[in-house]
Write a protein that holds these residues in place. Sequence first.
Motif, PDB file in Angstrom:
ATOM      1  N   TRP A 154       4.114   6.904  -6.183  1.00 37.88           N
ATOM      2  CA  TRP A 154       4.520   8.320  -6.493  1.00 37.88           C
ATOM      3  C   TRP A 154       5.130   8.419  -5.033  1.00 37.88           C
ATOM      4  O   TRP A 154       4.371   9.133  -4.241  1.00 37.88           O
ATOM      5  CB  TRP A 154       3.443   9.224  -6.783  1.00 37.88           C
ATOM      6  N   PRO A 155       6.574   8.551  -4.945  1.00 41.94           N
ATOM      7  CA  PRO A 155       7.144   8.477  -3.594  1.00 41.94           C
ATOM      8  C   PRO A 155       6.858   9.955  -3.061  1.00 41.94           C
ATOM      9  O   PRO A 155       6.905  11.179  -3.651  1.00 41.94           O
ATOM     10  CB  PRO A 155       8.600   8.548  -3.883  1.00 41.94           C
ATOM     11  N   GLY A 156       6.426  10.111  -1.777  1.00 41.19           N
ATOM     12  CA  GLY A 156       6.170  11.364  -1.227  1.00 41.19           C
ATOM     13  C   GLY A 156       4.873  11.877  -1.087  1.00 41.19           C
ATOM     14  O   GLY A 156       4.658  13.024  -0.764  1.00 41.19           O
ATOM     15  N   CYS A 157       3.828  11.070  -1.780  1.00 46.40           N
ATOM     16  CA  CYS A 157       2.550  11.558  -2.049  1.00 46.40           C
ATOM     17  C   CYS A 157       1.646  11.402  -0.886  1.00 46.40           C
ATOM     18  O   CYS A 157       0.667  12.096  -0.924  1.00 46.40           O
ATOM     19  CB  CYS A 157       1.916  10.904  -3.227  1.00 46.40           C
ATOM     20  N   GLU A 158       1.947  10.449  -0.083  1.00 44.78           N
ATOM     21  CA  GLU A 158       0.863  10.456   1.194  1.00 44.78           C
ATOM     22  C   GLU A 158       0.767  11.497   2.020  1.00 44.78           C
ATOM     23  O   GLU A 158      -0.397  11.951   2.341  1.00 44.78           O
ATOM     24  CB  GLU A 158       1.295   9.155   1.999  1.00 44.78           C
ATOM     25  N   VAL A 159       1.627  12.265   2.530  1.00 36.60           N
ATOM     26  CA  VAL A 159       1.435  13.213   3.365  1.00 36.60           C
ATOM     27  C   VAL A 159       0.559  14.496   2.671  1.00 36.60           C
ATOM     28  O   VAL A 159      -0.272  15.001   3.242  1.00 36.60           O
ATOM     29  CB  VAL A 159       2.756  13.788   3.935  1.00 36.60           C
ATOM     30  N   PRO A 160       1.017  14.811   1.521  1.00 41.37           N
ATOM     31  CA  PRO A 160       0.422  15.918   0.700  1.00 41.37           C
ATOM     32  C   PRO A 160      -1.250  15.495   0.305  1.00 41.37           C
ATOM     33  O   PRO A 160      -1.997  16.534   0.629  1.00 41.37           O
ATOM     34  CB  PRO A 160       1.191  16.095  -0.602  1.00 41.37           C
ATOM     35  N   ILE A 161      -1.390  14.256   0.205  1.00 41.51           N
ATOM     36  CA  ILE A 161      -2.800  13.760  -0.096  1.00 41.51           C
ATOM     37  C   ILE A 161      -3.507  13.851   1.131  1.00 41.51           C
ATOM     38  O   ILE A 161      -4.779  14.410   1.104  1.00 41.51           O
ATOM     39  CB  ILE A 161      -2.844  12.309  -0.588  1.00 41.51           C
ATOM     40  N   ALA A 162      -3.021  13.455   2.437  1.00 43.88           N
ATOM     41  CA  ALA A 162      -3.689  13.675   3.648  1.00 43.88           C
ATOM     42  C   ALA A 162      -4.127  15.111   4.177  1.00 43.88           C
ATOM     43  O   ALA A 162      -5.192  15.581   4.490  1.00 43.88           O
ATOM     44  CB  ALA A 162      -2.931  13.063   4.832  1.00 43.88           C
ATOM     45  N   GLY A 163      -2.906  16.158   3.748  1.00 49.93           N
ATOM     46  CA  GLY A 163      -2.993  17.475   4.039  1.00 49.93           C
ATOM     47  C   GLY A 163      -4.225  18.180   3.142  1.00 49.93           C
ATOM     48  O   GLY A 163      -5.048  18.762   3.585  1.00 49.93           O
ATOM     49  N   ALA A 164      -4.289  17.569   1.912  1.00 52.34           N
ATOM     50  CA  ALA A 164      -5.416  18.171   1.077  1.00 52.34           C
ATOM     51  C   ALA A 164      -6.599  17.710   1.455  1.00 52.34           C
ATOM     52  O   ALA A 164      -7.555  18.541   1.390  1.00 52.34           O
ATOM     53  CB  ALA A 164      -4.907  17.542  -0.524  1.00 52.34           C
ATOM     54  N   ALA A 165      -6.829  16.527   1.822  1.00 49.07           N
ATOM     55  CA  ALA A 165      -8.018  16.089   2.586  1.00 49.07           C
ATOM     56  C   ALA A 165      -8.502  16.844   3.498  1.00 49.07           C
ATOM     57  O   ALA A 165      -9.760  17.330   3.700  1.00 49.07           O
ATOM     58  CB  ALA A 165      -8.020  14.555   2.543  1.00 49.07           C
ATOM     59  N   ARG A 166      -7.673  17.065   4.423  1.00 44.55           N
ATOM     60  CA  ARG A 166      -7.944  17.885   5.628  1.00 44.55           C
ATOM     61  C   ARG A 166      -8.428  19.292   5.065  1.00 44.55           C
ATOM     62  O   ARG A 166      -9.194  19.920   5.831  1.00 44.55           O
ATOM     63  CB  ARG A 166      -6.899  17.867   6.608  1.00 44.55           C
ATOM     64  N   GLY A 167      -7.573  19.982   4.232  1.00 46.12           N
ATOM     65  CA  GLY A 167      -7.618  21.284   4.035  1.00 46.12           C
ATOM     66  C   GLY A 167      -9.206  21.509   3.064  1.00 46.12           C
ATOM     67  O   GLY A 167      -9.552  22.610   3.232  1.00 46.12           O
ATOM     68  N   HIS A 168      -9.692  20.648   2.511  1.00 42.46           N
ATOM     69  CA  HIS A 168     -11.020  20.618   1.688  1.00 42.46           C
ATOM     70  C   HIS A 168     -11.932  19.910   2.699  1.00 42.46           C
ATOM     71  O   HIS A 168     -13.133  19.953   1.983  1.00 42.46           O
ATOM     72  CB  HIS A 168     -10.870  19.959   0.435  1.00 42.46           C
ATOM     73  N   ASN A 169     -11.354  19.440   3.827  1.00 42.44           N
ATOM     74  CA  ASN A 169     -12.689  19.028   4.773  1.00 42.44           C
ATOM     75  C   ASN A 169     -13.414  17.886   4.054  1.00 42.44           C
ATOM     76  O   ASN A 169     -14.685  17.675   3.938  1.00 42.44           O
ATOM     77  CB  ASN A 169     -13.845  19.956   5.269  1.00 42.44           C
ATOM     78  N   VAL A 170     -12.454  16.758   3.342  1.00 46.17           N
ATOM     79  CA  VAL A 170     -12.954  15.622   3.030  1.00 46.17           C
ATOM     80  C   VAL A 170     -12.280  14.485   4.016  1.00 46.17           C
ATOM     81  O   VAL A 170     -11.223  14.753   4.359  1.00 46.17           O
ATOM     82  CB  VAL A 170     -13.098  15.511   1.509  1.00 46.17           C
ATOM     83  N   SER A 171     -12.833  13.202   3.838  1.00 48.91           N
ATOM     84  CA  SER A 171     -12.257  12.272   4.630  1.00 48.91           C
ATOM     85  C   SER A 171     -11.031  11.623   4.097  1.00 48.91           C
ATOM     86  O   SER A 171     -11.173  11.638   2.721  1.00 48.91           O
ATOM     87  CB  SER A 171     -13.528  11.153   5.002  1.00 48.91           C
ATOM     88  N   HIS A 172     -10.225  10.912   4.763  1.00 47.94           N
ATOM     89  CA  HIS A 172      -8.978  10.569   4.199  1.00 47.94           C
ATOM     90  C   HIS A 172      -8.720   9.292   5.016  1.00 47.94           C
ATOM     91  O   HIS A 172      -8.918   9.220   6.204  1.00 47.94           O
ATOM     92  CB  HIS A 172      -7.948  11.334   4.433  1.00 47.94           C
ATOM     93  N   VAL A 173      -8.726   8.290   4.313  1.00 48.88           N
ATOM     94  CA  VAL A 173      -8.796   6.698   4.905  1.00 48.88           C
ATOM     95  C   VAL A 173      -7.119   6.194   4.502  1.00 48.88           C
ATOM     96  O   VAL A 173      -6.699   5.974   3.521  1.00 48.88           O
ATOM     97  CB  VAL A 173      -9.686   5.762   4.187  1.00 48.88           C
ATOM     98  N   LEU A 174      -6.510   6.002   5.575  1.00 49.84           N
ATOM     99  CA  LEU A 174      -5.076   5.462   5.311  1.00 49.84           C
ATOM    100  C   LEU A 174      -5.076   4.045   5.310  1.00 49.84           C
ATOM    101  O   LEU A 174      -5.611   3.278   6.444  1.00 49.84           O
ATOM    102  CB  LEU A 174      -4.302   6.050   6.533  1.00 49.84           C
ATOM    103  N   SER A 175      -4.407   3.240   4.271  1.00 48.62           N
ATOM    104  CA  SER A 175      -4.184   1.928   4.126  1.00 48.62           C
ATOM    105  C   SER A 175      -3.312   1.452   5.111  1.00 48.62           C
ATOM    106  O   SER A 175      -2.070   1.838   5.662  1.00 48.62           O
ATOM    107  CB  SER A 175      -3.523   1.655   2.962  1.00 48.62           C
ATOM    108  N   THR A 176      -3.663  -0.057   5.962  1.00 48.49           N
ATOM    109  CA  THR A 176      -2.518  -0.705   6.381  1.00 48.49           C
ATOM    110  C   THR A 176      -1.385  -0.696   5.522  1.00 48.49           C
ATOM    111  O   THR A 176      -0.030  -0.706   6.098  1.00 48.49           O
ATOM    112  CB  THR A 176      -3.033  -2.009   6.827  1.00 48.49           C
ATOM    113  N   PHE A 177      -1.411  -0.810   4.288  1.00 46.61           N
ATOM    114  CA  PHE A 177      -0.209  -1.012   3.316  1.00 46.61           C
ATOM    115  C   PHE A 177       0.538   0.143   2.857  1.00 46.61           C
ATOM    116  O   PHE A 177       1.099   0.383   1.939  1.00 46.61           O
ATOM    117  CB  PHE A 177      -0.506  -1.968   2.331  1.00 46.61           C
ATOM    118  N   SER A 178       0.053   1.460   3.614  1.00 42.33           N
ATOM    119  CA  SER A 178       0.693   2.609   3.364  1.00 42.33           C
ATOM    120  C   SER A 178       2.161   2.678   3.500  1.00 42.33           C
ATOM    121  O   SER A 178       2.689   1.668   4.462  1.00 42.33           O
ATOM    122  CB  SER A 178      -0.044   3.861   3.924  1.00 42.33           C
ATOM    123  N   ASN A 179       2.780   3.520   2.855  1.00 39.89           N
ATOM    124  CA  ASN A 179       4.409   3.515   3.261  1.00 39.89           C
ATOM    125  C   ASN A 179       4.719   4.890   4.375  1.00 39.89           C
ATOM    126  O   ASN A 179       5.781   4.863   4.853  1.00 39.89           O
ATOM    127  CB  ASN A 179       4.831   3.805   1.976  1.00 39.89           C
TER     128      ASN A 179
END
Length: 386
Positions: free
Chosen positions: A90-115
């Motif tokens: 889903w193009p463009g989803c990575e930044v909002p997902i990371a932001g939502a994790a921070r906003g809810h104070n849950v951890s976010h794991v970024l893949s080596t194969f992220s875009n």
Amino acid sequence: MVDLQRRFPCVADMEKAAKRRMPRFVHDYLIGGLGREDNVRRNVESLRDVQLMPRYLSDASTPDTAVTLFGRHFAAPFAVAPLGLAGLLWPGCEVPIAGAARGHNVSHVLSTFSNRSIETIRPVAGENGWFQFYPPNDPAMEADMLVRAGKAGYETLVLTVDIPAPTRRERDIRNGLSVPPRLDLATMLQIATHPAWALHVLRHGIPEFENLSPYYPKGASLAASAKFVGRVMQGHITAERTAQIRAAWKGKIFVKGVLDPEEAAAYIALGADGLIVSNHGGRQLDAAPSAVDMLPLIRRKLGPDAVILADGGIRSGLDVARMIALGADMVLIGRPFIFASAAIGHDGADHLIGILKAELKSTMAQLGCATVRDLPASLHTPHTVA
């Protein structure tokens, strides 16, 4: 917000909507495994078989879902799993997902194969960000990626060990899935009939592996770059390599992809700070056991003080509770974040995290669990962590 709650009250609703909005070749990559896909189904079905005992002679009407790992406080015992190729799914989803994790104070794991790159995502995820590392078989490239992750501010490395060689995923072979996508007639027809996805591609561009692009051969095309990635990202992570990475990385290290209790103990002996029990979403070996099968055995092997996470098949807050009852300190959730992003858009991850938190609190209240630490006492299946 009320409208989202009514339209998408659970992950299953988001999954159905995502399927309608994604081209088939993309959706197949997201949901698929390999072989007969028994392992993908096993992950979900084995969790459904875990029973929990409700108890009502307690005061747990306002459960506390918070957990602490390595001195850091999180609002809930689940994290965003590393999502490879998320920018294609889903193009463009990575930044909002990371932001939502921070906003809810849950951890976010970024893949080596992220875009999107570590340098882009770490400021968005903040201190909640971890970096999932597939070690390349090029020592200089490996060393530079670790330096980059440290400079970007990552303190926790998720060393993934369960992709020693390419796999044959039949759905992707049939679809001709590639980066960039192969634009034959069938693919073009799928894109044309899914305009929301196509518009997101136009808005965000054709995805590439930004974490790896600095190492591509100079002037290489996207297709040639993808071949380069496939060539350098394979090989077993031996005990010697694990020890070398441990020595090079100054922060915390989780080893992800562990299923065998003896190997679990060996990784701890090599210096891992924690483990992630995982069969890679059922995408590597169709005969592999699930985390549900192995988590209690690994917990028994390593004892109560070991830091153990798990993933695979989690689709609800109830599933989060089930996995923690089996012995996990925290769980990782992957595919549902793509379902939510595709179904809802920018606010999908935020909505999903809110749903998971609400489901977990409701489950804990029924079980009489005031805190996450109380969940293992609710286990009522042949699985045991005793």
